[in-house]
Scaffold this active site. Structure first.
Site, PDB file in Angstrom:
ATOM      1  N   ASP A 202     -12.391  27.987  -5.366  1.00  0.00           N
ATOM      2  CA  ASP A 202     -11.812  27.332  -6.130  1.00  0.00           C
ATOM      3  C   ASP A 202     -12.348  26.342  -7.610  1.00  0.00           C
ATOM      4  O   ASP A 202     -13.379  25.416  -6.593  1.00  0.00           O
ATOM      5  CB  ASP A 202     -10.846  26.463  -5.877  1.00  0.00           C
ATOM      6  CG  ASP A 202      -9.617  27.497  -5.079  1.00  0.00           C
ATOM      7  OD1 ASP A 202      -9.639  28.448  -5.951  1.00  0.00           O
ATOM      8  OD2 ASP A 202      -9.058  26.823  -4.084  1.00  0.00           O
TER       9      ASP A 202
ATOM     10  N   GLU B 192     -12.408  40.340  -3.625  1.00  0.00           N
ATOM     11  CA  GLU B 192     -11.459  40.682  -4.053  1.00  0.00           C
ATOM     12  C   GLU B 192     -11.259  40.480  -6.164  1.00  0.00           C
ATOM     13  O   GLU B 192     -11.514  41.172  -7.101  1.00  0.00           O
ATOM     14  CB  GLU B 192      -9.896  40.320  -3.478  1.00  0.00           C
ATOM     15  CG  GLU B 192      -9.669  41.075  -2.141  1.00  0.00           C
ATOM     16  CD  GLU B 192      -9.669  40.056  -1.309  1.00  0.00           C
ATOM     17  OE1 GLU B 192      -9.494  40.569  -0.258  1.00  0.00           O
ATOM     18  OE2 GLU B 192     -10.439  39.184  -1.169  1.00  0.00           O
TER      19      GLU B 192
END
Ligand SMILES: C[S@@+](CC[C@H](N)C(=O)[O-])C[C@H]1O[C@@H](n2cnc3c(N)ncnc32)[C@H](O)[C@@H]1O
Length: 214
Positions: free
Chosen positions: A119, A192
């Site tokens: 993040d 992903e």
């Protein structure tokens, strides 16, 4: 990566229990034993998300032991189910926050750390939450062996530049810095998030930071 609570979460987690370490601190200094092995490299992925990367890496490198960490159970469940479906014996998962990992791994126990699309926490006041902030590097440094490496990929320019500075200031040496991974001949395993960002036409950045003398 927060998700709505999965249906039958507890029952599904129970089914995958063999791949998840409930009390990881009990394995401190004994991770190789936990895999039933005496030797071999131990690689750690922090923030593994739904597990595509660790599953592919574990299939490619059966001699390496992988421990994958994810702080949200809903996300971790999907990774656990993938490893169970593949029947892999060289991956274990921990449901934990990265800041607890010095209680989980002993000095020199880990050979490599993967940080994939962590993040970015853009506002400056949130930079302390970045997994490459010096506070986190101090945690990893307690168990990463000398000569061990942190392999990072991201699409985020701010996070990447911040991380390069953070590793350098921490005394780690940088290698293989690229601002366009997919234009290199690196034998890459996609995550992903990487697949999504690549489909949107974004460039992927990568670097390796090594602990110890050059
Ligand atoms: C942006 S996603 C990337 C997922 C995956 N690595 C990928 O590349 O597709 C970041 C993941 O890291 C996890 N994460 C963030 N901070 C964490 C922390 N402090 N400890 C453990 N996991 C964390 C999040 O829950 C999320 O699943």
């Amino acid at each position: 990566m927060r998700m709505r609570r999965k249906k039958n979460l507890d029952t599904r987690l129970e089914k995958c229990a063999a791949f998840s370490v409930a009390e990881p601190s009990l394995n401190k200094g004994k991770w190789r034993e936990a895999f039933g092995r005496e030797t071999g490299e131990l690689h750690l992925e922090i923030g593994c998300g739904k597990g595509d990367f660790v599953v592919q890496m574990a299939k490619r490198s059966p001699d390496v032991m992988f421990v994958a960490v994810e702080k949200y159970q809903n996300v971790l469940l999907l990774a656990l189910e993938k490893v169970m479906a593949e029947g892999l014996s060289n991956v274990l998962f921990i449901d934990a926050d990265a800041n607890t990992l010095a209680d989980v791994f002993d000095k020199d126990e880990v050979d490599r750390i993967y940080l994939n699309f962590s993040d970015p926490w853009p506002p400056k006041k949130r930079h302390k939450r970045r997994l490459t902030h010096e506070n986190y590097l101090s945690v990893y440094d307690r168990f990463l062996k000398d000569g061990g490496e942190i392999h990072q990929k991201t699409d985020n320019t701010g996070l990447f530049e911040f991380s390069l500075c953070s590793y350098s200031q921490f005394g780690y040496t940088l290698y293989d810095v690229t601002f366009d991974l997919h234009s290199t001949d690196f034998d890459n395993v996609m995550t992903e998030y990487e697949r999504n960002f690549t489909e949107q036409g974004m460039k992927i950045y990568r670097c390796v930071a090594r602990k110890g003398k050059k």
